[in-house]
Design a protein around this motif. Structure first.
Motif, PDB file in Angstrom:
ATOM      1  N   LEU B 449      -2.960  21.538  10.219  1.00  0.00           N
ATOM      2  CA  LEU B 449      -3.897  21.881   9.386  1.00  0.00           C
ATOM      3  C   LEU B 449      -4.568  20.606   8.657  1.00  0.00           C
ATOM      4  O   LEU B 449      -5.246  20.761   7.728  1.00  0.00           O
ATOM      5  CB  LEU B 449      -3.574  22.860   8.453  1.00  0.00           C
ATOM      6  N   ALA B 453      -3.189  22.223   4.379  1.00  0.00           N
ATOM      7  CA  ALA B 453      -1.942  23.079   4.168  1.00  0.00           C
ATOM      8  C   ALA B 453      -1.515  22.996   2.546  1.00  0.00           C
ATOM      9  O   ALA B 453      -1.240  21.901   2.321  1.00  0.00           O
ATOM     10  CB  ALA B 453      -0.937  22.928   4.979  1.00  0.00           C
ATOM     11  N   THR B 505       0.209  27.630  11.889  1.00  0.00           N
ATOM     12  CA  THR B 505      -1.205  27.614  12.404  1.00  0.00           C
ATOM     13  C   THR B 505      -1.328  28.970  13.022  1.00  0.00           C
ATOM     14  O   THR B 505      -2.549  29.424  13.284  1.00  0.00           O
ATOM     15  CB  THR B 505      -1.360  26.410  13.681  1.00  0.00           C
TER      16      THR B 505
END
Lengths: 615, 608
Positions: B449, B453, B505
């Protein structure tokens, strides 16, 4: 001629041998080549004489002209110059040739000796030294050993040249000579100073370069992940940063390395200028002739480079000695496993007796204290226990890889220390935890223990391991190349090859340290079947990590801190609910086909033990 | 650049990759100013140091021979000029060396960046074709050869060439007749040099190769010492090593012989003697002064130096060009897959179909006419021996490879018709060798990410992956750096971090190669619980060594040599497939004790 910026990246090393001892031993290696070495020394001296003669002859010729003597004498001198140049070249040719031969022979002998020494060391040696260190002692330290002698010879020639020329200069005109020679200390100091500076900068740049390479390594290894998560831009930015850092460090190091020659040349030229001025004055005052003046000028040109080699001699010599010390340390190391006799071993039935055995690795941890145990011939014994309980030690003692300190170890009733170790090992089959394969084909590896075995024998043996269908999955069957250390094969396949190797060897006693690496289930089945074949009718000590192995063993021995705490069959020990049950819960529970996480525990009836105790 | 790249950077400098020479030249041209500065300072330095000093020395001689009052003042002037020349000369010399340093190091840096970028742009297929070791070797060793070729290689060659030109020109300036000796020498020198390097190079190469072989034999014997000793084969190893070491010695001696016969040294001696003779003759003929003779001899002796150093530099150039060629070859390799901008994009459901898939890796057939399907959320275990095609199968799903025949369809759409980005972003792979970056644990977990994140999500993922406990056990917790400069994690710990990464994810599709070995059951409990968690709600292709995993899978595919031998649940396969039964044959049915345990209340740490 040793380049004066050599040897900057050597590590520090504590020396225990005296310099004089080392030098004596090094000389003893050259003693068989004494005649060659003496010839080289003579050639060195003659070469220096001729090199010194050159400028003198030229100077003489110039003087001849100045005093308007006959051209013919000058011609004669030129003939001498030619002859001396040619002779010098011839001497150098022989010198290079002879010293290459002498050095080559000595290094070869040394390498052979060190290799043999390495081969005869017991296993504790290999625990202590990393293989990288050992390899470098045999190949690069032996090289450096030889350079000690060539360095010394070069030093001899350069010192000789220096003193010859300095002597001649001083005789001609001592005060101009001193002026000419005054620039020499400056050259020496600058050379040494640069060496010191370059040394620390080299280390820094090496470290930084290693970092860059590590980063590149990471990118290359992680490219799949980077692509998976689409992180390419970040990776690139990071790399550019690291690369830039490395650039700056390398540039600084490069400045040092490249900056030195211009400076030294400038110093030499300043020396020339001094000579030109003061020498010129002296010619005006008729203190010296023009030819002599020319001689003085030439001397600087001849001497400045050799001077730098003389300056760096001592530290390079020390490095060479340090390398020699490492080599001799290897040769002199005391073997820890000693046999007291060399009785032949023709046949073993495989009965093993431990009687009151005391054993500790390197005097720090006692592994076995008063250990007693008997294995009958043909019995398969599985050893289980926590790490450090002594399982692998038992196997290593039987294999005579390590020396025990007290008690007796009897094989077929005979003291293991009385055997010819070579003979004994032929009756012993060892399968280590991580099987090692030599680069070559699978067939080569299987017949390693018996190189004279025929192709049919190898094929038959390979078939006997797990039905032989493991060969089908190999691209070239038995002729498949295994790569360095067997890397072209999977772990499971390597194990199968190791089993086949031992099977071909046909030993009476097997010591098997089961691999803990996981293997695909089909190969696992083949390995298990292969083990069945291998263990039939042979005495076996197995350090067990597989559930299937302990189930099929004749006897299970549970070790705890060097003592046998339980023994019996798998079923019996499980019901007992003691140490074995605990070990099962910890190490074997998850191997069951019905395993679910957090389940499958066997009841334990003894107090729960702190797992970290004694491990 | 005509080749397609999966990743490009805006504004990158474009080099000419047509051939190694053009490539190197294009790198040089990036620094035109430095090249110019280098040439200028090098020429000046050479002229000053090599030519002027010798000429001034000659002038000094002449001044002194005049033996009158003006001589002394001339001498003084000459001395001062000399000092000036030396000073300016050293500055120019340093300038030349330094600018060549800068050029060399910059080119090396630029080449590294270029290679890196090129590697990032290549497809996964490309990377699977290369062995990491090979690429690394190119990246580091060849770069070093390249850099060494420029500095000191080109530098010394240019300098030597310049010296010869300057010396010859200066001699011509003194007196054209004096050119006889030096010109003859230069011609003879070039011939002798070529002959010498032709003789020496093969021997040097062979010597180097033999050193490598000897080392390899030694390395093997030491690494495998346990086997050597256990099979009592020390003598065999000694023989192997001895033979190789002897061959090396032979090359070494041969090399020493060739080096001893280095002709240019002899030619220099002849040239100097001949030059001296010629000059003496001219002096007696009163065509030149003694000062000119002195200057001439001074210039001639300068010719000594290029002779010694040049041999060594030619090999540097050779190595550098070879290195450049290898690097170029690597960079120019085509990638086959492109981003498929216009492809299908949608949220995946997770149904997958393989229909008559055939795939070959190079010339080796790997999968033959394979067909199966899986519903969303199913766990499919793939069982087979090494080389049966298991991991190749999984790599066809996220298009690391493309099929040769047949098709792979996700949600009914062929994977080749999907947009590559959309496809890969919803498929996660946890491989056998977990790769983690040398960064903090939280950065590794949040890798997919980027910066997006948040801490809570990371912690949640770590908890689900049974990693939270051991992470907290470290001093720096989630900020602990792992890798070479940090903490080393065990295989099981790395696996759980990879699982946390995948959880974060939240892909629709998971390819899990679970081949780590747990030494103890407690760790295995954690790992298996983590795996269970990550399998939930996803379609998973599972390659595992744990027979318990295989047993509890929704569907099992049994591969042999690229063909699907059977498929079904565990019970189905046990009933009808003998090869499958073999896997479980060494594990006997549960004992009476375990049956009691499985059904009774003591299903956790059963201490009474």
């Amino acid at each position: 001629m040793g380049f004066f910026m050599d040897g900057l990246d050597a590590e520090a090393y504590d020396r225990s041998y005296k310099d004089s001892q080392l030098v004596k031993r090094i000389i003893s290696y050259f003693r068989p080549r004494l005649r060659l070495m003496l010839t080289v020394a003579v050639l060195v001296v003659l070469g220096s004489l001729l090199d010194a003669a050159f400028p003198i002859l030229i100077a003489r010729s110039i003087d001849m002209l100045q005093s308007a003597r006959a051209f013919q004498i000058a011609l004669l001198l030129v003939a001498f110059i030619l002859a001396s140049g040619a002779l010098s070249w011839v001497f150098n040719l022989f010198r290079q040739w002879f010293s290459a031969r002498a050095v080559g022979d000595v290094v070869l002998q040394l390498r052979r000796d060190t290799f043999n020494a390495v081969m005869s060391r017991d296993m504790s040696f290999f625990d202590e030294f990393s293989s990288g260190k050992i390899v470098s002692r045999v190949t690069s330290d032996t090289d450096k050993f030889a350079t000690v002698v060539t360095l010394t010879l070069n030093l001899l020639s350069q010192i000789l040249l220096f003193f010859l020329i300095a002597g001649i200069l001083l005789v001609r005109n001592w005060h101009l000579a001193l002026l000419a020679l005054s620039i020499m200390p400056a050259i020496v100091l600058v050379a040494l100073g640069f060496r010191r500076l370059a040394r620390s900068s080299t280390q820094r740049s090496q470290r930084s370069l290693a970092r860059v390479n590590a980063n590149v390594q990471e990118v290359v290894s992680g490219i799949t992940v980077a692509k998976n998560f689409r992180q390419e831009q970040n990776m690139y930015d990071e790399f550019k940063k690291v690369n830039e850092q490395s650039y700056h460090v390398n540039l600084r190091a490069g400045y040092l390395y490249n900056g030195i020659f211009p400076v030294l040349i400038a110093l030499a030229n300043i020396g020339t200028t001094i000579v030109i001025y003061f020498g010129g004055q002296d010619v005006f005052s008729h203190n010296i002739s023009a030819g002599d003046w020319f001689l003085f000028l030439q001397s600087i040109g001849l001497l400045w480079l050799p001077l730098t080699s003389i300056a760096s001699f001592w530290s390079q010599f020390q490095l060479g000695l340090a390398a020699s010390e490492r080599v001799f340390a290897l040769l002199d190391a005391e073997p820890r496993v000693r046999q007291i006799d060399k009785q032949p071993v023709t046949h073993l039935s495989g009965k093993i007796d431990f009687r009151d055995v005391y054993f500790s690795y390197d005097d720090r941890q006692t592994v076995l204290a008063g250990f007693n145990f008997t294995i009958q011939a043909g019995e398969t014994v599985a050893l289980v226990g926590h790490t450090g309980a002594g399982k692998s030690s038992l196997g290593k003692l039987v294999a005579r890889f390590y020396e025990f300190q007290g008690g007796q170890l009897l094989i077929d009733g005979r003291d293991i220390r009385t055997f010819d170790l070579h003979d004994y090992h032929r009756h012993l089959g060892v399968v280590p935890q991580v099987p090692f394969l030599f680069s070559g084909t699978i067939a080569d590896n299987i017949r390693y223990a018996r190189p004279e075995a025929s192709d049919e024998e190898v094929a038959t043996i390979a078939q006997q391991i797990g039905n032989g269908d493991w060969l089908e999955s190999l691209p070239d069957g038995l002729q498949t190349l295994v790569g360095e250390e067997g890397k072209a094969l999977s772990m499971g396949q390597r194990q199968l090859v190791a089993l086949a190797r031992v099977l071909l060897q046909n030993p009476s006693i097997i010591i098997l340290d089961e691999a803990t690496a996981s293997v695909d289930p089909l190969t696992e089945a083949q390995i298990q079947e292969g083990l069945d074949t291998l263990l039939k009718g042979r005495t076996a000590i197995i350090i067990a990590h597989r559930l299937s192995t302990i189930r099929h063993a004749d006897r299970i021995i549970v070790l705890d801190r060097g003592r046998i705490v339980e023994e019996g069959s798998h079923e019996a020990l499980m019901v007992q609910g003691g140490h074995y049950a605990q070990l099962y819960n910890t190490y074997f529970r998850h191997q069951s086909p019905d395993y679910k996480p957090g389940e499958g525990f066997v009841p334990v009836l003894i107090p729960a033990r702190n797992e970290s105790e004694g491990v | 650049m005509a080749s397609r790249q999966e990743f490009t950077v805006t504004g990158e400098y474009v080099y000419n990759r047509a051939s190694p020479t053009r490539w190197i030249v294009s790198h040089f041209l990036r620094y035109k100013r430095y090249v110019l500065a280098y040439m200028l300072t090098a020429i000046l330095a050479n002229i000053l140091i090599n030519s002027f000093i010798a000429l001034l020395t000659g002038a000094a001689f002449d001044a002194v021979s005049r033996d009158d009052a003006s001589g002394r003042s001339v001498l003084l002037r000459i001395t001062l000029s000399l000092l000036g020349v030396v000073l300016v000369g050293v500055l120019m010399d340093l300038g030349a060396r330094l600018s060549s340093e800068i050029m060399g190091k910059r080119i090396a840096r630029d080449a590294r960046n270029e290679l890196y970028l090129s590697l990032l742009g290549k497809s996964q297929t490309f990377h699977n074709r290369q062995r990491v070791g090979d690429v690394m070797a190119r990246a580091s060793n060849d770069m070093t050869s390249l850099s060494d070729m420029i500095v000191p290689g080109f530098d010394i060659i240019f300098d030597s060439f310049l010296s010869i030109v300057v010396v010859v020109t200066s001699i011509a300036f003194l007196n054209v007749q004096l050119l006889l000796a030096p010109l003859l020498f230069v011609v003879a020198f070039l011939f002798a040099l070529r002959r010498y390097s032709r003789k020496l190079n093969p021997v040097s190469d062979a010597m180097r190769a033999q050193f490598g072989t000897t080392n390899a034999v030694l390395n093997e014997a030491v690494a495998g010492i346990e086997v050597v000793k256990a099979t009592a084969q020390e003598a065999q190893e000694q023989r192997k090593f001895g033979e190789n070491a002897m061959r090396y010695r032979d090359y070494f001696v041969k090399s020493g012989q060739i080096q001893g016969r280095y002709l240019p040294t002899l030619l220099v001696a002849f040239a100097l003697a001949g030059a001296f003779l010629h000059a003496l003759f001219l002096v007696t003929q009163h065509q030149i002064s003694i000062g000119t003779l002195v200057a001439y001899m001074g210039l001639m002796t300068i010719l000594r130096y290029p002779t010694y150093i040049s041999i060594w530099t030619f090999s540097l150039v050779q190595l550098g060009t070879a290195g450049a060629e290898r690097i170029l070859k690597l960079m120019k390799e085509e990638t086959e897959l492109d981003e498929n901008e216009s492809g299908y994009r949608a949220e995946m459901r997770g149904a997958i179909v393989f229909e008559h898939v055939t795939f070959s890796y190079g010339n080796t057939p790997v999968l033959k006419d394979l067909s199966f399907h899986a519903e969303p959320g199913q766990t499919v275990a793939i069982v087979g021996q090494t080389g049966a095609g298991k991991s190749s199968l999984t790599k066809l799903v996220n298009r690391i490879y493309d099929v040769d025949a047949g098709s792979v369809r996700i949600d009914g759409i062929d994977v080749r018709d999907w947009n590559l980005d959309a496809l890969r972003s919803q498929i996660s792979t946890i491989e056998q060798d977990i790769f983690l970056f040398s960064r903090s644990i939280s950065e590794n977990i949040a890798y997919g990410l980027g910066q997006k994140a948040d801490e809570a999500a990371i912690k949640q993922a770590a908890q689900d992956a049974q990693a939270h406990k051991f992470i907290q056990g470290f001093k720096d917790g989630y900020e602990t750096v792992i890798g070479e400069r940090g903490v080393t994690l065990s295989g099981g710990q790395r696996q759980r971090i990879a699982i946390a990464r995948a959880l974060l994810t939240d892909p629709r599709f998971l390819i899990l190669d679970d081949s780590t070995s747990a030494i103890d059951s407690a760790t295995e409990d954690e790992i298996q619980q983590a795996i269970r968690r990550v399998l939930q709600g996803r379609t998973t292709l599972l390659i595992t060594h744990r027979i318990s995993q295989i047993r509890w899978a929704d569907k099992i595919l049994f591969l042999r040599k690229g063909e699907l031998i059977d498929e079904g649940t565990h019970d189905e396969l046990m009933a009808r497939c003998e090869a499958y039964r073999r896997i479980f044959s060494h594990y006997e049915p549960p004992t009476a004790v375990q049956e009691k345990v499985a059904s009774g209340p003591l299903s956790k740490e059963g201490v009474l």
